[in-house]
Motif scaffolding. Structure first.
Motif, mmCIF file in Angstrom:
data_model
loop_
_atom_site.group_PDB
_atom_site.id
_atom_site.type_symbol
_atom_site.label_atom_id
_atom_site.label_comp_id
_atom_site.label_asym_id
_atom_site.label_seq_id
_atom_site.Cartn_x
_atom_site.Cartn_y
_atom_site.Cartn_z
ATOM 1 N N LEU A 4 0.845 -1.192 0.000
ATOM 2 C CA LEU A 4 0.000 0.000 0.000
ATOM 3 C C LEU A 4 0.879 1.240 0.000
ATOM 4 C CD1 LEU A 4 -2.472 -1.096 2.821
ATOM 5 C CD2 LEU A 4 -3.011 -1.023 0.398
ATOM 6 N N VAL A 5 0.395 2.296 -0.619
ATOM 7 C CA VAL A 5 1.049 3.604 -0.548
ATOM 8 C C VAL A 5 0.009 4.641 -0.187
ATOM 9 C CG1 VAL A 5 2.149 5.452 -1.872
ATOM 10 C CG2 VAL A 5 2.940 3.102 -2.123
ATOM 11 N N LEU A 6 0.326 5.459 0.804
ATOM 12 C CA LEU A 6 -0.501 6.593 1.198
ATOM 13 C C LEU A 6 0.326 7.848 0.983
ATOM 14 C CD1 LEU A 6 -3.069 7.783 2.588
ATOM 15 C CD2 LEU A 6 -1.852 7.506 4.758
ATOM 16 N N MET B 167 4.925 17.537 -0.475
ATOM 17 C CA MET B 167 4.336 16.224 -0.702
ATOM 18 C C MET B 167 5.064 15.176 0.139
ATOM 19 S SD MET B 167 1.833 16.361 -2.828
ATOM 20 C CE MET B 167 1.169 17.747 -3.768
ATOM 21 N N MET B 168 4.289 14.235 0.643
ATOM 22 C CA MET B 168 4.848 13.133 1.418
ATOM 23 C C MET B 168 4.153 11.838 1.003
ATOM 24 S SD MET B 168 5.008 14.855 5.223
ATOM 25 C CE MET B 168 5.723 13.374 5.951
ATOM 26 N N ALA B 169 4.851 10.720 1.151
ATOM 27 C CA ALA B 169 4.266 9.411 0.851
ATOM 28 C C ALA B 169 4.955 8.350 1.695
ATOM 29 C CB ALA B 169 4.387 9.079 -0.629
ATOM 30 N N THR B 170 4.186 7.347 2.096
ATOM 31 C CA THR B 170 4.707 6.227 2.872
ATOM 32 C C THR B 170 4.195 4.931 2.271
ATOM 33 O OG1 THR B 170 4.739 7.549 4.902
ATOM 34 C CG2 THR B 170 4.834 5.169 5.166
ATOM 35 N N ALA B 171 5.079 3.937 2.186
ATOM 36 C CA ALA B 171 4.720 2.624 1.652
ATOM 37 C C ALA B 171 4.627 1.616 2.790
ATOM 38 C CB ALA B 171 5.762 2.170 0.631
ATOM 39 N N TYR B 172 3.714 0.665 2.638
ATOM 40 C CA TYR B 172 3.481 -0.384 3.639
ATOM 41 C C TYR B 172 3.423 -1.734 2.917
ATOM 42 C CZ TYR B 172 1.758 3.818 5.951
ATOM 43 O OH TYR B 172 1.637 5.095 6.446
ATOM 44 N N ALA B 173 4.022 -2.748 3.513
ATOM 45 C CA ALA B 173 4.000 -4.090 2.925
ATOM 46 C C ALA B 173 3.681 -5.106 4.011
ATOM 47 C CB ALA B 173 5.341 -4.418 2.276
ATOM 48 N N LYS B 174 2.878 -6.115 3.646
ATOM 49 C CA LYS B 174 2.462 -7.130 4.611
ATOM 50 C C LYS B 174 2.246 -8.448 3.872
ATOM 51 C CE LYS B 174 0.758 -8.322 8.766
ATOM 52 N NZ LYS B 174 1.507 -8.250 10.028
ATOM 53 N N ASP B 175 2.667 -9.569 4.495
ATOM 54 C CA ASP B 175 2.377 -10.884 3.940
ATOM 55 C C ASP B 175 1.954 -11.814 5.064
ATOM 56 O OD1 ASP B 175 4.692 -11.858 5.234
ATOM 57 O OD2 ASP B 175 5.936 -11.464 3.481
ATOM 58 N N ALA B 176 1.752 -13.068 4.721
ATOM 59 C CA ALA B 176 1.213 -14.027 5.691
ATOM 60 C C ALA B 176 2.279 -14.637 6.586
ATOM 61 C CB ALA B 176 0.456 -15.133 4.962
ATOM 62 N N GLY B 177 3.497 -14.119 6.544
ATOM 63 C CA GLY B 177 4.582 -14.679 7.341
ATOM 64 C C GLY B 177 4.484 -14.405 8.824
ATOM 65 N N GLY B 178 3.643 -13.464 9.226
ATOM 66 C CA GLY B 178 3.449 -13.183 10.638
ATOM 67 C C GLY B 178 4.217 -11.989 11.159
ATOM 68 N N ALA C 210 5.477 -8.012 11.478
ATOM 69 C CA ALA C 210 4.775 -6.737 11.445
ATOM 70 C C ALA C 210 4.897 -6.113 10.060
ATOM 71 C CB ALA C 210 5.355 -5.799 12.496
ATOM 72 N N ALA C 211 3.963 -5.252 9.733
ATOM 73 C CA ALA C 211 3.991 -4.569 8.441
ATOM 74 C C ALA C 211 5.292 -3.786 8.298
ATOM 75 C CB ALA C 211 2.796 -3.631 8.323
ATOM 76 N N VAL C 212 5.866 -3.850 7.108
ATOM 77 C CA VAL C 212 7.060 -3.065 6.801
ATOM 78 C C VAL C 212 6.603 -1.669 6.389
ATOM 79 C CG1 VAL C 212 9.062 -2.852 5.292
ATOM 80 C CG2 VAL C 212 8.324 -5.114 6.080
ATOM 81 N N VAL C 213 7.156 -0.663 7.045
ATOM 82 C CA VAL C 213 6.772 0.724 6.794
ATOM 83 C C VAL C 213 7.988 1.481 6.269
ATOM 84 C CG1 VAL C 213 5.840 2.847 7.792
ATOM 85 C CG2 VAL C 213 5.059 0.618 8.647
ATOM 86 N N GLN C 214 7.829 2.158 5.136
ATOM 87 C CA GLN C 214 8.936 2.883 4.514
ATOM 88 C C GLN C 214 8.484 4.272 4.087
ATOM 89 O OE1 GLN C 214 10.392 1.117 0.894
ATOM 90 N NE2 GLN C 214 11.989 2.645 0.593
ATOM 91 N N VAL C 215 9.069 5.293 4.693
ATOM 92 C CA VAL C 215 8.816 6.659 4.257
ATOM 93 C C VAL C 215 9.561 6.877 2.948
ATOM 94 C CG1 VAL C 215 9.076 9.097 4.819
ATOM 95 C CG2 VAL C 215 8.527 7.453 6.627
ATOM 96 N N LEU C 216 8.848 7.319 1.920
ATOM 97 C CA LEU C 216 9.449 7.457 0.598
ATOM 98 C C LEU C 216 10.157 8.800 0.457
ATOM 99 C CD1 LEU C 216 6.654 5.931 -1.662
ATOM 100 C CD2 LEU C 216 8.615 4.801 -0.609
ATOM 101 N N ALA C 217 11.291 8.760 -0.233
ATOM 102 C CA ALA C 217 12.058 9.983 -0.478
ATOM 103 C C ALA C 217 11.876 10.445 -1.921
ATOM 104 C CB ALA C 217 13.535 9.749 -0.185
ATOM 105 N N GLY C 218 12.101 9.555 -2.881
ATOM 106 C CA GLY C 218 11.998 9.960 -4.270
ATOM 107 C C GLY C 218 10.996 9.183 -5.076
#
Length: 204
Positions: free
Chosen positions: A108-110, A120-131, A133-141
């Motif tokens: 996901l990207v918000l 402008m700002m944006a953050t990416a989130y990634a999640k899978d069934a591995g258990g 926590a969601a990976v959260v990455q503040v985007l720069a470029g």
């Protein structure tokens, strides 16, 4: 798996997604909205992966956007925790439907205009069934998913360049998967400080 691309500058944000959707149980294809707006706050939420999970997260973001004390910074900070909280119910539903857990994933990207930061700002989130926590990455470029076929290409906000990048990504994904997993139309949201435009850039 589909396409999710983000181009980010302090004064402009572009998010592009393809529209190909596929029923996980039947394999039937359709066209889906993988990019939705929260227009009163100049925000966009986009996804790659599970559309059903995306729609649930969008619903929660939309509810939060009505709060009197709403800020995009607060939503970005909370969203990873929200994803972790909602995810188990999605996994349980997928188990009941007989969908392999290896197929469960979301990116996901918000993003949008921040009045507090005046950019402008944006953050990416990634999640899978591995258990984990969601990976959260503040985007720069920006962000390209998948990024492999775009290595060496310069970033460009030009519609023709955005469409060409998506075509390269779709070809890469479909070849790697051995079936059509990305395609349809390319939809792009372009956000400036007081302007939001959503365009159909063409067939992927």
């Amino acid at each position: 798996m589909s396409i999710l691309n983000v181009l980010l500058r302090p004064d402009k944000l572009l998010v592009a997604v393809d529209t190909l959707a596929q029923d996980a149980q039947t394999g039937q294809q359709s066209q889906g909205a993988k990019l939705l707006l929260i227009p009163q706050h100049n925000l966009v939420l986009a996804c790659r992966g599970s559309a059903q999970f995306f729609l649930r997260i969008y619903e929660l973001c939309l509810q939060a956007s009505f709060r009197a004390d709403f800020t995009m910074e607060q939503l970005m900070a909370e969203l990873g925790l929200v994803i972790d909280k909602v995810w188990p119910a999605y996994v349980e539903a997928a188990d009941r439907a007989g969908i392999p857990r290896s197929d469960l994933h979301t990116e996901l990207v918000l993003g949008g205009w921040s009045p507090q930061s005046n950019k402008m700002m944006a953050t990416a989130y990634a999640k899978d069934a591995g258990g984990a926590a969601a990976v959260v990455q503040v985007l720069a470029g920006g962000l390209a998913s998948p990024g492999e076929p775009l290595r060496g290409r310069p970033d460009s906000f030009e519609p023709a360049d955005v469409l060409e990048a998506a075509r390269l990504q779709a070809e890469f994904l479909n070849r790697a998967s051995g079936r059509e997993v990305a395609g349809g139309r390319l939809i792009a949201a372009s956000i400036k400080r007081a302007h939001v435009e959503v365009r159909d850039l063409g067939e992927v």
